[in-house]
Design an enzyme around this catalytic site. Structure first.
Site, PDB file in Angstrom:
ATOM      1  N   GLY A   1     -50.545 -13.358 -12.273  1.00  0.00           N
ATOM      2  CA  GLY A   1     -51.800 -13.158 -13.008  1.00  0.00           C
ATOM      3  C   GLY A   1     -53.012 -13.603 -12.219  1.00  0.00           C
TER       4      GLY A   1
ATOM      5  N   ASP B   1     -58.246 -16.795 -15.284  1.00  0.00           N
ATOM      6  CA  ASP B   1     -57.758 -18.100 -14.835  1.00  0.00           C
ATOM      7  C   ASP B   1     -57.167 -18.022 -13.436  1.00  0.00           C
TER       8      ASP B   1
ATOM      9  N   LEU C   1     -44.201  -8.688 -13.822  1.00  0.00           N
ATOM     10  CA  LEU C   1     -43.349  -9.644 -14.548  1.00  0.00           C
ATOM     11  C   LEU C   1     -42.168  -8.975 -15.237  1.00  0.00           C
TER      12      LEU C   1
ATOM     13  N   ALA D   1     -49.579 -14.752 -15.779  1.00  0.00           N
ATOM     14  CA  ALA D   1     -49.575 -13.330 -16.144  1.00  0.00           C
ATOM     15  C   ALA D   1     -49.152 -13.153 -17.596  1.00  0.00           C
TER      16      ALA D   1
ATOM     17  N   GLN E   1     -49.731 -10.097 -21.178  1.00  0.00           N
ATOM     18  CA  GLN E   1     -50.570  -9.256 -22.031  1.00  0.00           C
ATOM     19  C   GLN E   1     -51.217 -10.286 -22.943  1.00  0.00           C
ATOM     20  N   SER E   2     -52.476 -10.616 -22.687  1.00  0.00           N
ATOM     21  CA  SER E   2     -53.066 -11.826 -23.265  1.00  0.00           C
ATOM     22  C   SER E   2     -53.984 -11.554 -24.448  1.00  0.00           C
TER      23      SER E   2
ATOM     24  N   SER F   1     -50.204 -21.539 -25.142  1.00  0.00           N
ATOM     25  CA  SER F   1     -51.476 -21.230 -25.799  1.00  0.00           C
ATOM     26  C   SER F   1     -51.631 -21.914 -27.157  1.00  0.00           C
TER      27      SER F   1
ATOM     28  N   GLU G   1     -52.721 -20.488 -29.530  1.00  0.00           N
ATOM     29  CA  GLU G   1     -52.368 -19.433 -30.485  1.00  0.00           C
ATOM     30  C   GLU G   1     -50.981 -19.708 -31.090  1.00  0.00           C
TER      31      GLU G   1
ATOM     32  N   TYR H   1     -48.352 -11.795 -30.014  1.00  0.00           N
ATOM     33  CA  TYR H   1     -48.711 -12.593 -28.826  1.00  0.00           C
ATOM     34  C   TYR H   1     -48.319 -14.056 -29.029  1.00  0.00           C
TER      35      TYR H   1
ATOM     36  N   LYS I   1     -45.598 -16.299 -26.942  1.00  0.00           N
ATOM     37  CA  LYS I   1     -45.935 -17.557 -26.257  1.00  0.00           C
ATOM     38  C   LYS I   1     -45.041 -18.704 -26.727  1.00  0.00           C
TER      39      LYS I   1
ATOM     40  N   ARG J   1     -64.544 -13.812 -17.955  1.00  0.00           N
ATOM     41  CA  ARG J   1     -63.713 -13.523 -19.126  1.00  0.00           C
ATOM     42  C   ARG J   1     -63.613 -12.010 -19.323  1.00  0.00           C
TER      43      ARG J   1
HETATM   44  P1  NAP Z   1     -56.262 -12.423 -18.373  1.00  0.00           P
HETATM   45  O1  NAP Z   1     -57.639 -12.505 -17.812  1.00  0.00           O
HETATM   46  O2  NAP Z   1     -55.953 -11.406 -19.407  1.00  0.00           O
HETATM   47  O3  NAP Z   1     -55.265 -12.219 -17.129  1.00  0.00           O
HETATM   48  C1  NAP Z   1     -53.922 -11.839 -17.327  1.00  0.00           C
HETATM   49  C2  NAP Z   1     -53.295 -11.572 -15.970  1.00  0.00           C
HETATM   50  O4  NAP Z   1     -51.943 -11.129 -16.173  1.00  0.00           O
HETATM   51  C3  NAP Z   1     -53.994 -10.457 -15.160  1.00  0.00           C
HETATM   52  O5  NAP Z   1     -53.960 -10.811 -13.800  1.00  0.00           O
HETATM   53  C4  NAP Z   1     -53.097  -9.259 -15.422  1.00  0.00           C
HETATM   54  O6  NAP Z   1     -53.166  -8.264 -14.427  1.00  0.00           O
HETATM   55  C5  NAP Z   1     -51.740  -9.936 -15.390  1.00  0.00           C
HETATM   56  N1  NAP Z   1     -50.676  -9.144 -15.990  1.00  0.00           N
HETATM   57  C6  NAP Z   1     -50.665  -8.508 -17.192  1.00  0.00           C
HETATM   58  N2  NAP Z   1     -49.493  -7.881 -17.376  1.00  0.00           N
HETATM   59  C7  NAP Z   1     -48.744  -8.102 -16.268  1.00  0.00           C
HETATM   60  C8  NAP Z   1     -47.445  -7.703 -15.848  1.00  0.00           C
HETATM   61  N3  NAP Z   1     -46.670  -6.933 -16.607  1.00  0.00           N
HETATM   62  N4  NAP Z   1     -46.997  -8.152 -14.650  1.00  0.00           N
HETATM   63  C9  NAP Z   1     -47.763  -8.910 -13.850  1.00  0.00           C
HETATM   64  N5  NAP Z   1     -49.015  -9.310 -14.184  1.00  0.00           N
HETATM   65  C10 NAP Z   1     -49.483  -8.914 -15.378  1.00  0.00           C
HETATM   66  O7  NAP Z   1     -55.818 -13.837 -18.970  1.00  0.00           O
HETATM   67  P2  NAP Z   1     -56.467 -15.287 -18.730  1.00  0.00           P
HETATM   68  O8  NAP Z   1     -57.528 -15.505 -19.735  1.00  0.00           O
HETATM   69  O9  NAP Z   1     -56.734 -15.473 -17.289  1.00  0.00           O
HETATM   70  O10 NAP Z   1     -55.244 -16.217 -19.188  1.00  0.00           O
HETATM   71  C11 NAP Z   1     -54.246 -16.614 -18.251  1.00  0.00           C
HETATM   72  C12 NAP Z   1     -52.982 -16.989 -19.010  1.00  0.00           C
HETATM   73  O11 NAP Z   1     -53.258 -18.056 -19.915  1.00  0.00           O
HETATM   74  C13 NAP Z   1     -52.392 -15.874 -19.869  1.00  0.00           C
HETATM   75  O12 NAP Z   1     -50.991 -16.039 -19.874  1.00  0.00           O
HETATM   76  C14 NAP Z   1     -52.931 -16.170 -21.256  1.00  0.00           C
HETATM   77  O13 NAP Z   1     -52.090 -15.627 -22.246  1.00  0.00           O
HETATM   78  C15 NAP Z   1     -52.941 -17.679 -21.245  1.00  0.00           C
HETATM   79  N6  NAP Z   1     -53.943 -18.337 -22.083  1.00  0.00           N
HETATM   80  C16 NAP Z   1     -55.243 -17.988 -21.979  1.00  0.00           C
HETATM   81  C17 NAP Z   1     -56.191 -18.661 -22.724  1.00  0.00           C
HETATM   82  C18 NAP Z   1     -57.653 -18.313 -22.639  1.00  0.00           C
HETATM   83  O14 NAP Z   1     -58.401 -18.723 -23.533  1.00  0.00           O
HETATM   84  N7  NAP Z   1     -58.094 -17.636 -21.600  1.00  0.00           N
HETATM   85  C19 NAP Z   1     -55.796 -19.709 -23.573  1.00  0.00           C
HETATM   86  C20 NAP Z   1     -54.453 -20.053 -23.626  1.00  0.00           C
HETATM   87  C21 NAP Z   1     -53.524 -19.369 -22.861  1.00  0.00           C
HETATM   88  P3  NAP Z   1     -54.361  -7.141 -14.442  1.00  0.00           P
HETATM   89  O15 NAP Z   1     -55.575  -7.839 -13.879  1.00  0.00           O
HETATM   90  O16 NAP Z   1     -53.830  -6.081 -13.575  1.00  0.00           O
HETATM   91  O17 NAP Z   1     -54.574  -6.745 -15.882  1.00  0.00           O
HETATM   92  N1  GDD Z   2     -61.655  -9.869 -29.438  1.00  0.00           N
HETATM   93  C1  GDD Z   2     -62.446  -9.839 -30.533  1.00  0.00           C
HETATM   94  N2  GDD Z   2     -63.290  -8.768 -30.717  1.00  0.00           N
HETATM   95  N3  GDD Z   2     -62.377 -10.872 -31.405  1.00  0.00           N
HETATM   96  C2  GDD Z   2     -63.201 -10.831 -32.479  1.00  0.00           C
HETATM   97  C3  GDD Z   2     -64.092  -9.770 -32.724  1.00  0.00           C
HETATM   98  C4  GDD Z   2     -64.129  -8.693 -31.796  1.00  0.00           C
HETATM   99  O1  GDD Z   2     -64.872  -7.731 -31.940  1.00  0.00           O
HETATM  100  N4  GDD Z   2     -64.777 -10.050 -33.862  1.00  0.00           N
HETATM  101  C5  GDD Z   2     -64.334 -11.213 -34.320  1.00  0.00           C
HETATM  102  N5  GDD Z   2     -63.373 -11.699 -33.494  1.00  0.00           N
HETATM  103  C6  GDD Z   2     -62.622 -12.950 -33.706  1.00  0.00           C
HETATM  104  C7  GDD Z   2     -61.107 -12.763 -33.673  1.00  0.00           C
HETATM  105  O2  GDD Z   2     -60.642 -12.270 -34.929  1.00  0.00           O
HETATM  106  C8  GDD Z   2     -60.668 -14.206 -33.378  1.00  0.00           C
HETATM  107  O3  GDD Z   2     -60.585 -14.944 -34.567  1.00  0.00           O
HETATM  108  C9  GDD Z   2     -61.795 -14.779 -32.527  1.00  0.00           C
HETATM  109  O4  GDD Z   2     -62.887 -13.843 -32.638  1.00  0.00           O
HETATM  110  C10 GDD Z   2     -61.441 -14.949 -31.057  1.00  0.00           C
HETATM  111  O5  GDD Z   2     -60.885 -13.737 -30.582  1.00  0.00           O
HETATM  112  P1  GDD Z   2     -60.601 -13.515 -29.010  1.00  0.00           P
HETATM  113  O6  GDD Z   2     -61.811 -13.806 -28.225  1.00  0.00           O
HETATM  114  O7  GDD Z   2     -59.986 -12.164 -28.873  1.00  0.00           O
HETATM  115  O8  GDD Z   2     -59.571 -14.691 -28.635  1.00  0.00           O
HETATM  116  P2  GDD Z   2     -58.262 -15.215 -29.377  1.00  0.00           P
HETATM  117  O9  GDD Z   2     -58.597 -16.568 -29.947  1.00  0.00           O
HETATM  118  O10 GDD Z   2     -57.694 -14.227 -30.300  1.00  0.00           O
HETATM  119  O11 GDD Z   2     -57.245 -15.364 -28.165  1.00  0.00           O
HETATM  120  C11 GDD Z   2     -57.658 -15.968 -26.934  1.00  0.00           C
HETATM  121  O12 GDD Z   2     -57.406 -17.348 -26.972  1.00  0.00           O
HETATM  122  C12 GDD Z   2     -56.013 -17.701 -27.056  1.00  0.00           C
HETATM  123  C13 GDD Z   2     -55.954 -19.237 -27.110  1.00  0.00           C
HETATM  124  O13 GDD Z   2     -56.177 -19.674 -28.423  1.00  0.00           O
HETATM  125  C14 GDD Z   2     -56.915 -15.268 -25.803  1.00  0.00           C
HETATM  126  O14 GDD Z   2     -57.446 -15.697 -24.579  1.00  0.00           O
HETATM  127  C15 GDD Z   2     -55.435 -15.631 -25.813  1.00  0.00           C
HETATM  128  O15 GDD Z   2     -54.823 -15.107 -24.627  1.00  0.00           O
HETATM  129  C16 GDD Z   2     -55.314 -17.151 -25.839  1.00  0.00           C
HETATM  130  O16 GDD Z   2     -53.960 -17.558 -25.823  1.00  0.00           O
END
Ligand code: NAP
Ligand code: GDD
Length: 341
Positions: A13, A18, A69, A91, A93-94, A135, A137, A158, A162, A193
């Site tokens: 990823g 990240d 993956l 990595a 589907q996040s 996460s 989540e 999702y 996780k 982001r």
């Molecule tokens: P992101 O921006 O969506 O990045 C996901 C990465 O995974 C990308 O590099 C994507 O490649 C790759 N990927 C997706 N499907 C794949 C596959 N089948 N094989 C190999 N690589 C694949 O996510 P992020 O925000 O950086 O988050 C990093 C990790 O932390 C994720 O596992 C996410 O679920 C977890 N997480 C995130 C948060 C948050 O708030 N950001 C919080 C808690 C946990 P492409 O660039 O080609 O799409």
């Molecule tokens: N994406 C999105 N789009 N979210 C919306 C919208 C919209 O138009 N309107 C309201 N929301 C609300 C969602 O319903 C959710 O409650 C909140 O905004 C945050 O949504 P996201 O930004 O999509 O993040 P997430 O909290 O569902 O998930 C992210 O954080 C997780 C950690 O708690 C992702 O990064 C996950 O990969 C990560 O694990």
């Protein structure tokens, strides 16, 4: 004076938010970094273009490999070749909303993908530490504050995937003595982001509305509460987790929660706009089951890793709005995207 041998890390990823910050951090620390990318018909490396090195570069320390993956054999081959000291599994589907539309794919990549990687480490007989991107989540419906002892109650495919990855990591630690850790990270954001997560969707819209390119922003649930931190600080916590002698699991969070509505207020205000004039509700962004409130208690990470968050909610929103305004101005001027994005 003798030099310590260079450490080698694998990042799955690496093209994500990240992964790109973590790659920068590890390169700064002198690591050789191997990033796993997936094949795409168009470029998907924008977030790491500024640190990319051509294969011909002498002494290059960032190397990219095509490994998905879903391909366990490719993972084994890569690990055998690279012999890493540390593996960071980022990595996935996040996207939570998307996981309701693609539950099986999400289960395969985000859940089973973690197990494939752990099993590939075992099969390749590589002695490495491994970080699993777990996460907040996973806590889902369990009321806040949430810490390492809080029971899981996921509310999406999702979240379920996780939880599977989390327990697979704990199991490989217990069964095989693997140095495997879970970072239970709460939401963290940045100018890098993905554009369909709510914070970035809002800050991009602010920039476009201010420039006269958009007149409405459609959102779903404005009342959800999230604990939003700043991504570059969160990858530092990931690294610290792998520098300990004993593997363990850690919550990483700010301890402060705000609603989506509040994020709109602060983000629009940063550009001198009133959010209520532009934001409209569209139920298509609602989720079949929602996570109402996430607020993390990161005291264990603070006590044992010395990690504390710096940038908080309002500053984070302002950083993101400023970056989106600058990016848009550059696009309009034909300058192209900032190299540090
Ligand atoms: P992101 O921006 O969506 O990045 C996901 C990465 O995974 C990308 O590099 C994507 O490649 C790759 N990927 C997706 N499907 C794949 C596959 N089948 N094989 C190999 N690589 C694949 O996510 P992020 O925000 O950086 O988050 C990093 C990790 O932390 C994720 O596992 C996410 O679920 C977890 N997480 C995130 C948060 C948050 O708030 N950001 C919080 C808690 C946990 P492409 O660039 O080609 O799409
Ligand atoms: N994406 C999105 N789009 N979210 C919306 C919208 C919209 O138009 N309107 C309201 N929301 C609300 C969602 O319903 C959710 O409650 C909140 O905004 C945050 O949504 P996201 O930004 O999509 O993040 P997430 O909290 O569902 O998930 C992210 O954080 C997780 C950690 O708690 C992702 O990064 C996950 O990969 C990560 O694990």
């Amino acid at each position: 004076m003798s030099q310590l041998p260079r450490k080698t890390a694998v990042i799955t990823g690496i093209t994500g938010q990240d992964g790109s910050y973590l790659a920068e951090l590890l390169l700064e620390k002198g690591y050789e970094v191997h990033g796993l990318i997936r094949r795409s018909s168009s470029f998907n490396t924008e977030r790491i273009d500024h640190i990319y090195e051509d294969p011909q570069t002498v002494g290059r320390r960032l190397k990219l490999h095509y490994v998905d993956l879903s391909d366990g054999v490719a993972l084994v081959n890569l690990l055998r070749e690279v012999q890493p000291d540390e593996v960071y599994n980022l990595a996935a589907q996040s996207h939570v909303r998307v996981s309701f539309e693609m539950p099986l794919y999400t289960g395969d990549v985000t859940g089973l993908g973690s197990l494939r990687l752990l099993e590939a480490i075992r099969a390749s007989d590589v002695r490495t530490k491994v970080y699993q991107a777990s996460s907040s989540e996973m806590f889902g419906a369990t009321p806040p504050p949430q810490n390492e002892k809080t029971p899981f109650h996921p509310r999406s495919p999702y979240g379920c995937a996780k939880v599977f990855g989390y327990w697979a990591t704990v199991n490989y630690r217990e069964a095989y003595g693997m140095h495997a850790v879970n970072g239970i990270l709460f939401n963290h954001e940045s100018p890098r982001r993905g554009e369909t997560f709510v914070t970035r969707k809002i800050t991009r819209a602010v920039a476009r509305i201010q420039a006269g390119l958009q007149d409405r922003l459609y959102l779903g649930n404005l009342e959800a509460r999230r604990d939003w931190g700043y991504a570059p600080e969160y990858v530092e916590a990931m690294w610290r987790m792998l520098q300990t002698d004993t593997p363990d699991d850690y919550v990483v969070a700010t301890g402060e929660a705000h609603t989506v509505r509040e994020f709109c207020e602060v983000a629009f205000d940063a550009a001198g706009l009133d959010w209520s004039e532009y934001v409209r509700y569209d139920p298509s962004y609602d989720r079949p089951s929602e996570v109402d409130a996430l607020i993390g208690d990161a005291s264990k990470a603070s006590e044992q890793l010395g990690w504390t968050p710096q940038a908080k909610f309002a500053e984070l929103a302002r950083i993101m709005v400023a970056a989106d305004i600058e990016q848009l101005e550059n696009q309009v001027a034909g300058v192209g995207v900032r190299v540090d994005r």
